[in-house]
Design a protein around this motif. Structure first.
Motif, PDB file in Angstrom:
ATOM      1  N   TRP A  44       0.990  -1.694  -0.107  1.00 41.60           N
ATOM      2  CA  TRP A  44      -0.234  -0.131  -0.002  1.00 41.60           C
ATOM      3  C   TRP A  44       0.683   1.447   0.164  1.00 41.60           C
ATOM      4  CZ3 TRP A  44      -0.294   4.127   3.663  1.00 41.60           C
ATOM      5  CH2 TRP A  44      -1.663   4.550   3.112  1.00 41.60           C
ATOM      6  N   ASP A  47       2.322   2.010  -3.614  1.00 40.31           N
ATOM      7  CA  ASP A  47       1.745   2.030  -4.545  1.00 40.31           C
ATOM      8  C   ASP A  47       0.477   3.314  -4.401  1.00 40.31           C
ATOM      9  OD1 ASP A  47      -0.261   0.978  -6.693  1.00 40.31           O
ATOM     10  OD2 ASP A  47      -1.775   1.334  -5.151  1.00 40.31           O
ATOM     11  N   SER A  48       0.336   3.281  -3.032  1.00 39.26           N
ATOM     12  CA  SER A  48      -0.172   4.885  -3.043  1.00 39.26           C
ATOM     13  C   SER A  48       0.423   5.585  -2.587  1.00 39.26           C
ATOM     14  CB  SER A  48      -1.603   4.570  -1.610  1.00 39.26           C
ATOM     15  OG  SER A  48      -2.197   3.917  -2.127  1.00 39.26           O
ATOM     16  N   LEU A  50       4.571   6.596  -2.845  1.00 43.15           N
ATOM     17  CA  LEU A  50       4.590   6.271  -3.251  1.00 43.15           C
ATOM     18  C   LEU A  50       4.567   6.597  -5.395  1.00 43.15           C
ATOM     19  CD1 LEU A  50       7.442   4.409  -1.092  1.00 43.15           C
ATOM     20  CD2 LEU A  50       7.310   6.920  -1.757  1.00 43.15           C
ATOM     21  N   GLY A  51       3.308   6.154  -4.746  1.00 42.43           N
ATOM     22  CA  GLY A  51       3.236   5.714  -6.506  1.00 42.43           C
ATOM     23  C   GLY A  51       3.470   4.548  -7.773  1.00 42.43           C
ATOM     24  N   HIS A  52       4.175   3.440  -6.822  1.00 44.85           N
ATOM     25  CA  HIS A  52       4.666   2.770  -7.831  1.00 44.85           C
ATOM     26  C   HIS A  52       3.849   2.148  -8.796  1.00 44.85           C
ATOM     27  CE1 HIS A  52       7.923  -0.153  -9.170  1.00 44.85           C
ATOM     28  NE2 HIS A  52       6.711  -1.260  -8.728  1.00 44.85           N
ATOM     29  N   THR A  53       3.412   1.158 -10.018  1.00 43.97           N
ATOM     30  CA  THR A  53       2.083  -0.076  -9.836  1.00 43.97           C
ATOM     31  C   THR A  53       3.120  -0.851  -9.484  1.00 43.97           C
ATOM     32  OG1 THR A  53       2.659   2.081 -12.244  1.00 43.97           O
ATOM     33  CG2 THR A  53       1.500  -0.080 -12.200  1.00 43.97           C
ATOM     34  N   ASP A 144       3.576   1.463 -16.735  1.00 42.20           N
ATOM     35  CA  ASP A 144       4.733   2.542 -17.291  1.00 42.20           C
ATOM     36  C   ASP A 144       6.027   1.977 -17.793  1.00 42.20           C
ATOM     37  OD1 ASP A 144       2.542   3.591 -15.057  1.00 42.20           O
ATOM     38  OD2 ASP A 144       4.265   3.020 -13.480  1.00 42.20           O
ATOM     39  N   ARG A 160      11.127   2.840  -3.848  1.00 39.22           N
ATOM     40  CA  ARG A 160       9.954   2.306  -3.689  1.00 39.22           C
ATOM     41  C   ARG A 160       9.823   0.825  -3.074  1.00 39.22           C
ATOM     42  NH1 ARG A 160       8.235   4.681  -9.289  1.00 39.22           N
ATOM     43  NH2 ARG A 160       9.747   6.105  -9.274  1.00 39.22           N
TER      44      ARG A 160
END
Length: 162
Positions: A44, A47-48, A50-53, A144, A160
């Motif tokens: 989480w 993902d949420s 740090l924006g890592h897919t 990405d 991340r």
């Protein structure tokens, strides 16, 4: 047809196995909860926040670091984190030159394990480095897409996800 004594032994074995398994699972419940929170929390955060897919490496690393071993030590946590980071870096760098596929994954894993054993004697470190490098080569590239230089993708994913 099975004889009565064999059937009784089989039932006794199943009952004992069930009792031991239930006791072990019940006694492990606090650690299972901590491991789940660590793995899902790491996913989480990556993902949420740090924006890592799809940060599967974050969840994997947290699960391994907090696993069922007798003692979670700072060395174990560092072995997981550094092994994961170097594994992603090696996998990404070598994939840039060799591409993706089974022979590439085998070559990357072998080279990563050699480097890991050279750098550190820890089994967790070696396992993480080898596993993460092969996963980078085997898993599809994220939506990405890869960044222009392999070290750029590693830099972002390492911080991340590990």
């Amino acid at each position: 047809m099975a004889s009565a004594p064999n059937l009784r032994r089989a039932r006794l074995f199943v009952r004992q196995r069930n009792r031991v398994g239930l006791t072990r699972a019940w006694n492990s419940l606090p650690r299972i909860i901590r491991m789940t929170i660590a793995a899902i929390g790491a996913y989480w955060i990556a993902d949420s926040l740090l924006g890592h897919t799809q940060p599967i490496f974050a969840a994997t690393s947290a699960l391994v670091a907090s696993g069922f071993g007798t003692a979670t030590t700072m060395r174990k946590v560092l072995e997981v984190a550094v092994g994961c980071t170097l594994g992603v870096a090696m996998g990404d760098f070598l994939m840039h030159w060799w591409g993706q596929g089974l022979w590439q994954a085998a070559a990357v894993m072998s080279l990563s394990l050699l480097v890991a054993r050279y750098l550190n004697s820890g089994p967790i470190f070696s396992t993480q480095l080898g596993m993460q490098s092969a996963l980078v080569v085997l898993l599809p590239i994220s939506v990405d897409g890869p960044l222009p230089a392999p070290w750029m993708r590693w830099w972002g994913s390492a911080w991340r996800s590990c």
